[in-house]
Write a protein that holds these residues in place. Structure first.
Motif, mmCIF file in Angstrom:
data_model
loop_
_atom_site.group_PDB
_atom_site.id
_atom_site.type_symbol
_atom_site.label_atom_id
_atom_site.label_comp_id
_atom_site.label_asym_id
_atom_site.label_seq_id
_atom_site.Cartn_x
_atom_site.Cartn_y
_atom_site.Cartn_z
ATOM 1 N N MET A 126 49.294 4.849 -26.172
ATOM 2 C CA MET A 126 49.174 4.020 -24.970
ATOM 3 C C MET A 126 47.855 3.254 -24.912
ATOM 4 O O MET A 126 46.846 3.684 -25.454
ATOM 5 C CB MET A 126 49.257 4.912 -23.724
ATOM 6 C CG MET A 126 50.601 5.578 -23.528
ATOM 7 S SD MET A 126 50.743 6.212 -21.833
ATOM 8 C CE MET A 126 51.591 7.773 -22.121
ATOM 9 N N GLU B 255 48.000 1.944 -19.420
ATOM 10 C CA GLU B 255 49.190 2.800 -19.532
ATOM 11 C C GLU B 255 48.790 4.276 -19.426
ATOM 12 O O GLU B 255 49.427 5.071 -18.724
ATOM 13 C CB GLU B 255 49.888 2.545 -20.875
ATOM 14 C CG GLU B 255 50.518 1.162 -20.985
ATOM 15 C CD GLU B 255 50.910 0.763 -22.410
ATOM 16 O OE1 GLU B 255 51.544 -0.280 -22.560
ATOM 17 O OE2 GLU B 255 50.560 1.486 -23.380
ATOM 18 N N GLN B 256 47.707 4.619 -20.142
ATOM 19 C CA GLN B 256 47.299 6.019 -20.182
ATOM 20 C C GLN B 256 46.750 6.504 -18.832
ATOM 21 O O GLN B 256 47.023 7.628 -18.417
ATOM 22 C CB GLN B 256 46.249 6.204 -21.285
ATOM 23 C CG GLN B 256 45.903 7.651 -21.566
ATOM 24 C CD GLN B 256 45.079 7.807 -22.836
ATOM 25 O OE1 GLN B 256 45.610 7.848 -23.940
ATOM 26 N NE2 GLN B 256 43.780 7.872 -22.697
ATOM 27 N N MET C 244 55.275 5.966 -22.241
ATOM 28 C CA MET C 244 54.755 4.787 -22.938
ATOM 29 C C MET C 244 55.829 3.690 -23.049
ATOM 30 O O MET C 244 55.544 2.515 -22.847
ATOM 31 C CB MET C 244 54.244 5.159 -24.337
ATOM 32 C CG MET C 244 53.676 3.960 -25.089
ATOM 33 S SD MET C 244 52.677 4.399 -26.518
ATOM 34 C CE MET C 244 53.933 4.796 -27.710
ATOM 35 N N ARG D 287 55.162 0.219 -21.443
ATOM 36 C CA ARG D 287 54.943 -0.881 -22.388
ATOM 37 C C ARG D 287 55.719 -2.138 -21.994
ATOM 38 O O ARG D 287 55.247 -3.268 -22.185
ATOM 39 C CB ARG D 287 55.323 -0.418 -23.803
ATOM 40 C CG ARG D 287 55.018 -1.412 -24.920
ATOM 41 C CD ARG D 287 53.541 -1.798 -25.019
ATOM 42 N NE ARG D 287 52.604 -0.693 -25.053
ATOM 43 C CZ ARG D 287 52.238 -0.014 -26.147
ATOM 44 N NH1 ARG D 287 52.729 -0.346 -27.318
ATOM 45 N NH2 ARG D 287 51.358 0.973 -26.065
#
Ligand code: CA
Length: 356
Positions: free
Chosen positions: A112, A116-117, A333, A337
Protein backbone atom coordinates in the motif's frame (compact mmCIF):
# COMPACT_ATOMS: atom_id res chain seq x y z
CA UNK A 1 -17.92 33.88 67.67
CA UNK A 2 -17.15 30.28 68.48
CA UNK A 3 -19.53 29.16 65.74
CA UNK A 4 -17.90 31.54 63.22
CA UNK A 5 -14.51 30.07 64.05
CA UNK A 6 -15.90 26.59 63.56
CA UNK A 7 -17.28 27.56 60.16
CA UNK A 8 -13.97 29.14 59.17
CA UNK A 9 -12.16 25.95 60.20
CA UNK A 10 -14.65 23.88 58.25
CA UNK A 11 -14.26 26.02 55.16
CA UNK A 12 -10.51 25.69 55.50
CA UNK A 13 -10.81 21.91 55.63
CA UNK A 14 -13.05 21.91 52.56
CA UNK A 15 -10.57 24.14 50.73
CA UNK A 16 -7.78 21.75 51.68
CA UNK A 17 -9.73 18.79 50.35
CA UNK A 18 -10.50 20.64 47.14
CA UNK A 19 -6.81 21.34 46.53
CA UNK A 20 -5.58 18.56 44.21
CA UNK A 21 -2.79 16.47 45.67
CA UNK A 22 0.30 17.39 43.66
CA UNK A 23 0.88 14.48 41.28
CA UNK A 24 4.30 12.90 41.43
CA UNK A 25 6.35 13.98 38.42
CA UNK A 26 6.55 11.19 35.87
CA UNK A 27 9.95 10.65 34.24
CA UNK A 28 10.30 8.23 31.34
CA UNK A 29 13.11 7.36 28.98
CA UNK A 30 12.70 6.60 25.27
CA UNK A 31 15.32 4.71 23.23
CA UNK A 32 15.40 5.24 19.47
CA UNK A 33 17.11 3.12 16.81
CA UNK A 34 18.60 6.22 15.20
CA UNK A 35 21.35 8.61 16.24
CA UNK A 36 19.44 11.48 17.89
CA UNK A 37 20.53 13.89 15.14
CA UNK A 38 19.26 11.73 12.25
CA UNK A 39 16.18 13.69 11.22
CA UNK A 40 13.49 13.17 10.01
CA UNK A 41 13.60 9.68 11.62
CA UNK A 42 14.69 11.17 14.94
CA UNK A 43 12.11 13.98 14.79
CA UNK A 44 8.99 12.19 16.13
CA UNK A 45 10.48 11.18 19.53
CA UNK A 46 11.83 14.71 20.10
CA UNK A 47 8.43 16.20 19.20
CA UNK A 48 6.54 13.82 21.46
CA UNK A 49 8.84 14.68 24.39
CA UNK A 50 8.35 18.41 23.82
CA UNK A 51 4.56 18.18 23.36
CA UNK A 52 4.00 15.91 26.36
CA UNK A 53 6.08 18.12 28.66
CA UNK A 54 4.30 21.27 27.51
CA UNK A 55 0.81 19.78 27.73
CA UNK A 56 1.42 18.54 31.28
CA UNK A 57 3.17 21.71 32.52
CA UNK A 58 6.39 19.74 32.86
CA UNK A 59 4.81 17.01 35.05
CA UNK A 60 5.37 14.20 32.50
CA UNK A 61 8.88 14.24 31.09
CA UNK A 62 10.29 11.88 28.45
CA UNK A 63 14.06 11.80 27.99
CA UNK A 64 15.02 10.70 24.48
CA UNK A 65 18.20 8.64 24.09
CA UNK A 66 19.66 8.00 20.65
CA UNK A 67 21.78 5.14 19.41
CA UNK A 68 24.94 7.01 20.48
CA UNK A 69 23.82 6.65 24.11
CA UNK A 70 22.32 3.11 24.40
CA UNK A 71 24.43 1.50 21.62
CA UNK A 72 21.71 -1.04 20.78
CA UNK A 73 19.93 0.23 17.65
CA UNK A 74 18.34 -3.16 16.96
CA UNK A 75 17.67 -3.95 20.62
CA UNK A 76 14.87 -1.43 21.19
CA UNK A 77 12.00 -3.91 21.41
CA UNK A 78 13.76 -5.92 24.13
CA UNK A 79 14.59 -2.80 26.12
CA UNK A 80 10.96 -1.57 26.06
CA UNK A 81 9.65 -5.05 26.82
CA UNK A 82 12.02 -5.32 29.79
CA UNK A 83 11.11 -1.84 31.03
CA UNK A 84 14.65 -0.33 30.98
CA UNK A 85 13.02 2.14 28.62
CA UNK A 86 9.30 2.88 28.87
CA UNK A 87 9.20 3.85 25.19
CA UNK A 88 11.00 3.10 21.96
CA UNK A 89 11.07 4.50 18.42
CA UNK A 90 12.12 2.14 15.66
CA UNK A 91 10.84 0.17 12.64
CA UNK A 92 8.48 -2.76 13.15
CA UNK A 93 10.02 -4.90 10.39
CA UNK A 94 13.30 -5.07 12.32
CA UNK A 95 11.56 -7.59 14.60
CA UNK A 96 10.60 -10.14 11.96
CA UNK A 97 12.96 -12.66 13.59
CA UNK A 98 10.85 -12.45 16.77
CA UNK A 99 7.48 -12.56 14.98
CA UNK A 100 7.05 -12.46 11.22
CA UNK A 101 3.77 -10.56 11.66
CA UNK A 102 5.61 -7.43 12.84
CA UNK A 103 6.43 -6.76 9.15
CA UNK A 104 2.85 -5.67 8.39
CA UNK A 105 3.23 -2.38 10.26
CA UNK A 106 6.19 -0.89 8.37
CA UNK A 107 5.64 -1.40 4.65
CA UNK A 108 5.22 -4.35 2.30
CA UNK A 109 6.89 -5.04 -1.07
CA UNK A 110 4.46 -3.94 -3.81
CA UNK A 111 2.08 -3.00 -0.98
CA UNK A 112 0.00 0.00 0.00
CA UNK A 113 0.84 3.69 -0.45
CA UNK A 114 0.89 5.93 2.68
CA UNK A 115 -2.72 7.14 2.31
CA UNK A 116 -3.92 3.58 1.70
CA UNK A 117 -1.94 2.25 4.65
CA UNK A 118 -3.06 5.01 7.05
CA UNK A 119 -6.66 4.22 6.04
CA UNK A 120 -6.02 0.56 6.79
CA UNK A 121 -4.40 1.40 10.14
CA UNK A 122 -7.07 3.79 11.41
CA UNK A 123 -10.25 2.89 9.52
CA UNK A 124 -9.52 -0.73 8.59
CA UNK A 125 -8.07 -3.52 10.75
CA UNK A 126 -4.42 -2.34 10.88
CA UNK A 127 -4.42 -1.03 14.47
CA UNK A 128 -6.36 -4.08 15.67
CA UNK A 129 -3.71 -6.42 14.24
CA UNK A 130 -0.93 -4.18 15.59
CA UNK A 131 -2.37 -4.57 19.11
CA UNK A 132 -2.69 -8.35 18.68
CA UNK A 133 0.85 -8.87 17.38
CA UNK A 134 2.55 -6.69 20.03
CA UNK A 135 0.47 -8.02 22.96
CA UNK A 136 2.87 -10.89 23.70
CA UNK A 137 5.75 -8.43 24.09
CA UNK A 138 3.83 -6.44 26.72
CA UNK A 139 3.97 -3.47 24.35
CA UNK A 140 1.44 -1.05 22.85
CA UNK A 141 2.53 -0.18 19.32
CA UNK A 142 1.62 3.02 17.49
CA UNK A 143 2.44 4.48 14.06
CA UNK A 144 5.57 6.62 14.42
CA UNK A 145 6.05 8.56 11.17
CA UNK A 146 6.07 7.66 7.49
CA UNK A 147 8.86 8.07 4.93
CA UNK A 148 6.49 7.85 1.97
CA UNK A 149 7.48 5.71 -1.00
CA UNK A 150 11.18 4.96 -0.73
CA UNK A 151 13.77 4.84 -3.47
CA UNK A 152 14.93 1.36 -4.49
CA UNK A 153 18.54 1.89 -3.58
CA UNK A 154 22.07 2.69 -4.69
CA UNK A 155 24.10 0.37 -6.92
CA UNK A 156 27.64 0.59 -8.23
CA UNK A 157 26.59 -0.88 -11.56
CA UNK A 158 23.51 -0.70 -13.73
CA UNK A 159 20.99 -3.54 -13.30
CA UNK A 160 19.97 -4.73 -16.75
CA UNK A 161 18.78 -8.24 -15.94
CA UNK A 162 18.00 -10.57 -13.03
CA UNK A 163 21.48 -12.06 -13.57
CA UNK A 164 23.03 -8.71 -12.61
CA UNK A 165 21.53 -9.14 -9.12
CA UNK A 166 23.09 -12.55 -8.52
CA UNK A 167 25.87 -12.50 -5.93
CA UNK A 168 25.41 -8.80 -5.07
CA UNK A 169 25.84 -8.03 -1.38
CA UNK A 170 23.02 -5.67 -0.47
CA UNK A 171 21.61 -4.09 2.67
CA UNK A 172 17.83 -4.34 2.42
CA UNK A 173 15.68 -5.17 5.48
CA UNK A 174 12.22 -6.67 5.91
CA UNK A 175 10.45 -9.05 3.53
CA UNK A 176 12.00 -7.14 0.62
CA UNK A 177 15.33 -8.63 1.72
CA UNK A 178 13.85 -12.10 1.37
CA UNK A 179 12.56 -11.21 -2.08
CA UNK A 180 16.04 -10.09 -3.14
CA UNK A 181 17.56 -13.24 -1.60
CA UNK A 182 15.29 -15.36 -3.82
CA UNK A 183 16.80 -13.55 -6.81
CA UNK A 184 20.33 -14.45 -5.72
CA UNK A 185 21.27 -11.36 -3.69
CA UNK A 186 23.34 -11.80 -0.51
CA UNK A 187 21.16 -9.83 1.87
CA UNK A 188 22.24 -8.15 5.07
CA UNK A 189 20.78 -5.60 7.46
CA UNK A 190 23.12 -2.92 8.79
CA UNK A 191 22.10 0.02 11.00
CA UNK A 192 22.00 3.40 9.24
CA UNK A 193 25.09 4.78 10.96
CA UNK A 194 27.36 2.11 9.45
CA UNK A 195 25.99 2.16 5.90
CA UNK A 196 28.38 4.54 4.19
CA UNK A 197 31.50 2.86 5.56
CA UNK A 198 30.18 -0.59 4.59
CA UNK A 199 29.51 0.56 1.04
CA UNK A 200 32.78 2.43 0.74
CA UNK A 201 34.83 -0.52 2.01
CA UNK A 202 33.03 -2.99 -0.23
CA UNK A 203 31.48 -4.93 2.66
CA UNK A 204 28.30 -4.40 0.61
CA UNK A 205 27.85 -3.62 -3.11
CA UNK A 206 24.47 -1.97 -2.89
CA UNK A 207 22.03 -0.66 -0.34
CA UNK A 208 18.67 0.91 0.07
CA UNK A 209 18.06 3.54 2.73
CA UNK A 210 15.12 5.94 2.37
CA UNK A 211 14.89 8.58 -0.34
CA UNK A 212 16.76 11.66 -1.59
CA UNK A 213 16.10 13.77 1.52
CA UNK A 214 17.95 11.31 3.72
CA UNK A 215 20.18 9.51 1.19
CA UNK A 216 22.08 12.38 -0.40
CA UNK A 217 23.53 13.65 2.88
CA UNK A 218 24.80 10.12 3.60
CA UNK A 219 27.02 10.38 0.50
CA UNK A 220 26.10 7.00 -1.06
CA UNK A 221 26.19 8.53 -4.56
CA UNK A 222 29.95 9.01 -4.28
CA UNK A 223 30.41 5.22 -4.28
CA UNK A 224 27.28 3.89 -6.00
CA UNK A 225 25.81 6.38 -8.52
CA UNK A 226 22.92 4.25 -9.91
CA UNK A 227 19.80 5.31 -8.01
CA UNK A 228 16.80 3.02 -8.57
CA UNK A 229 13.12 3.78 -8.07
CA UNK A 230 11.33 1.88 -5.33
CA UNK A 231 9.04 -1.15 -5.16
CA UNK A 232 9.97 -2.57 -1.78
CA UNK A 233 8.92 0.05 0.81
CA UNK A 234 6.08 2.13 -0.64
CA UNK A 235 4.92 3.49 2.73
CA UNK A 236 7.43 2.80 5.50
CA UNK A 237 5.92 3.64 8.86
CA UNK A 238 8.19 3.98 11.88
CA UNK A 239 6.83 2.81 15.23
CA UNK A 240 6.40 4.05 18.78
CA UNK A 241 6.50 1.24 21.32
CA UNK A 242 5.18 1.84 24.83
CA UNK A 243 5.63 -0.56 27.75
CA UNK A 244 2.10 -1.69 28.62
CA UNK A 245 2.47 -1.73 32.40
CA UNK A 246 3.91 1.78 32.38
CA UNK A 247 1.20 3.09 30.03
CA UNK A 248 -1.62 1.49 32.04
CA UNK A 249 -0.36 3.21 35.21
CA UNK A 250 -0.52 6.68 33.64
CA UNK A 251 -3.46 8.95 34.58
CA UNK A 252 -6.11 8.80 31.84
CA UNK A 253 -5.46 12.38 30.67
CA UNK A 254 -1.71 11.65 30.32
CA UNK A 255 -2.52 8.58 28.22
CA UNK A 256 -4.62 10.75 25.91
CA UNK A 257 -1.91 13.42 25.76
CA UNK A 258 0.74 10.80 24.88
CA UNK A 259 -1.35 9.07 22.20
CA UNK A 260 -2.32 12.40 20.64
CA UNK A 261 1.28 13.64 20.67
CA UNK A 262 2.49 10.42 18.98
CA UNK A 263 -0.12 10.77 16.22
CA UNK A 264 0.75 14.43 15.63
CA UNK A 265 4.50 13.73 15.59
CA UNK A 266 4.04 10.81 13.19
CA UNK A 267 2.11 12.99 10.75
CA UNK A 268 4.78 15.68 11.08
CA UNK A 269 7.51 13.24 10.07
CA UNK A 270 5.63 12.28 6.92
CA UNK A 271 5.41 15.95 5.98
CA UNK A 272 9.02 16.70 6.97
CA UNK A 273 10.43 13.82 4.94
CA UNK A 274 8.36 14.77 1.90
CA UNK A 275 9.58 18.38 2.11
CA UNK A 276 13.21 17.33 2.63
CA UNK A 277 13.01 15.10 -0.44
CA UNK A 278 11.41 17.85 -2.52
CA UNK A 279 14.44 20.05 -1.83
CA UNK A 280 17.00 17.26 -2.22
CA UNK A 281 15.49 16.11 -5.53
CA UNK A 282 15.69 19.61 -6.96
CA UNK A 283 19.28 20.09 -5.76
CA UNK A 284 20.37 16.62 -6.89
CA UNK A 285 19.93 17.45 -10.57
CA UNK A 286 22.26 20.47 -10.38
CA UNK A 287 24.72 19.52 -7.62
CA UNK A 288 25.22 15.83 -8.37
CA UNK A 289 24.79 15.29 -12.12
CA UNK A 290 26.69 11.99 -11.86
CA UNK A 291 23.69 10.36 -10.14
CA UNK A 292 21.86 8.17 -12.63
CA UNK A 293 18.19 7.72 -11.75
CA UNK A 294 16.89 4.41 -13.11
CA UNK A 295 13.87 2.14 -12.97
CA UNK A 296 14.41 -1.61 -13.02
CA UNK A 297 13.68 -3.19 -16.42
CA UNK A 298 10.25 -4.83 -16.55
CA UNK A 299 11.58 -8.44 -16.51
CA UNK A 300 13.47 -7.62 -13.27
CA UNK A 301 10.35 -6.07 -11.74
CA UNK A 302 8.28 -9.09 -12.79
CA UNK A 303 10.82 -11.41 -11.15
CA UNK A 304 10.67 -9.29 -7.98
CA UNK A 305 6.86 -9.34 -7.95
CA UNK A 306 6.78 -13.08 -8.48
CA UNK A 307 9.38 -13.64 -5.73
CA UNK A 308 7.35 -11.35 -3.41
CA UNK A 309 4.20 -13.41 -4.07
CA UNK A 310 6.18 -16.58 -3.22
CA UNK A 311 7.46 -15.07 0.03
CA UNK A 312 3.91 -14.02 1.02
CA UNK A 313 2.60 -17.52 0.18
CA UNK A 314 5.40 -19.24 2.13
CA UNK A 315 4.60 -17.35 5.34
CA UNK A 316 0.83 -17.64 4.85
CA UNK A 317 1.20 -21.44 4.61
CA UNK A 318 3.31 -21.62 7.77
CA UNK A 319 1.58 -19.03 9.96
CA UNK A 320 -2.23 -18.74 10.34
CA UNK A 321 -2.04 -15.16 11.69
CA UNK A 322 0.11 -14.14 8.70
CA UNK A 323 -2.49 -15.71 6.42
CA UNK A 324 -5.29 -13.79 8.14
CA UNK A 325 -3.51 -10.41 8.03
CA UNK A 326 -2.32 -11.05 4.46
CA UNK A 327 -5.90 -11.62 3.26
CA UNK A 328 -7.15 -8.54 5.10
CA UNK A 329 -4.26 -6.34 3.89
CA UNK A 330 -4.51 -7.43 0.25
CA UNK A 331 -8.30 -7.09 0.29
CA UNK A 332 -8.07 -3.56 1.68
CA UNK A 333 -5.33 -2.62 -0.79
CA UNK A 334 -7.42 -3.76 -3.74
CA UNK A 335 -10.38 -1.69 -2.58
CA UNK A 336 -8.26 1.38 -1.74
CA UNK A 337 -6.18 1.19 -4.94
CA UNK A 338 -9.24 1.76 -7.11
CA UNK A 339 -9.75 5.13 -5.40
CA UNK A 340 -5.99 5.94 -5.37
CA UNK A 341 -5.85 5.41 -9.12
CA UNK A 342 -8.77 7.78 -9.58
CA UNK A 343 -7.88 10.41 -7.00
CA UNK A 344 -4.04 10.46 -6.98
CA UNK A 345 -2.76 8.85 -10.18
CA UNK A 346 -5.63 10.32 -12.22
CA UNK A 347 -4.82 13.86 -11.12
CA UNK A 348 -1.06 13.51 -11.72
CA UNK A 349 -1.66 11.83 -15.05
CA UNK A 350 -3.95 14.55 -16.36
CA UNK A 351 -1.39 17.20 -15.36
CA UNK A 352 1.37 15.23 -17.04
CA UNK A 353 -0.70 15.06 -20.22
CA UNK A 354 -1.37 18.82 -20.07
CA UNK A 355 2.36 19.50 -19.83
CA UNK A 356 3.22 17.32 -22.83
CA1 CA B 1 14.50 1.57 3.55
Amino acid sequence: MKKALQITALLGAVALLATPVAAKKIKWKLAETWPSTLTPLASPPAKVAALVSEMTNGEFVIKVEGKEKHKAPLGILDMVKGGQYKMGHSGSYYWKGKDINTVWFTSMPFGMTPSEQYSWFYYGNGMKYMAEVYDKFGIYNFPGGNTGNQMGGWFRKEINSVDDLKGLKMRIPGLAGEVMAKLGVNVTNIPGGELYTSLDRGTIDALEWVGPGMDIKMGFHKVAPYYYTGWHEPASEMQFMVNKKAFDKLPKNYQTILVTAMKAAAMDMYIENFATSVDAWEKMKTDFPNIKVKSYPKPVLKAMKSAADDVYAKYADANPKFKEIHADYMGYMKKARAWSMMMQYGYLDLNKKLAE
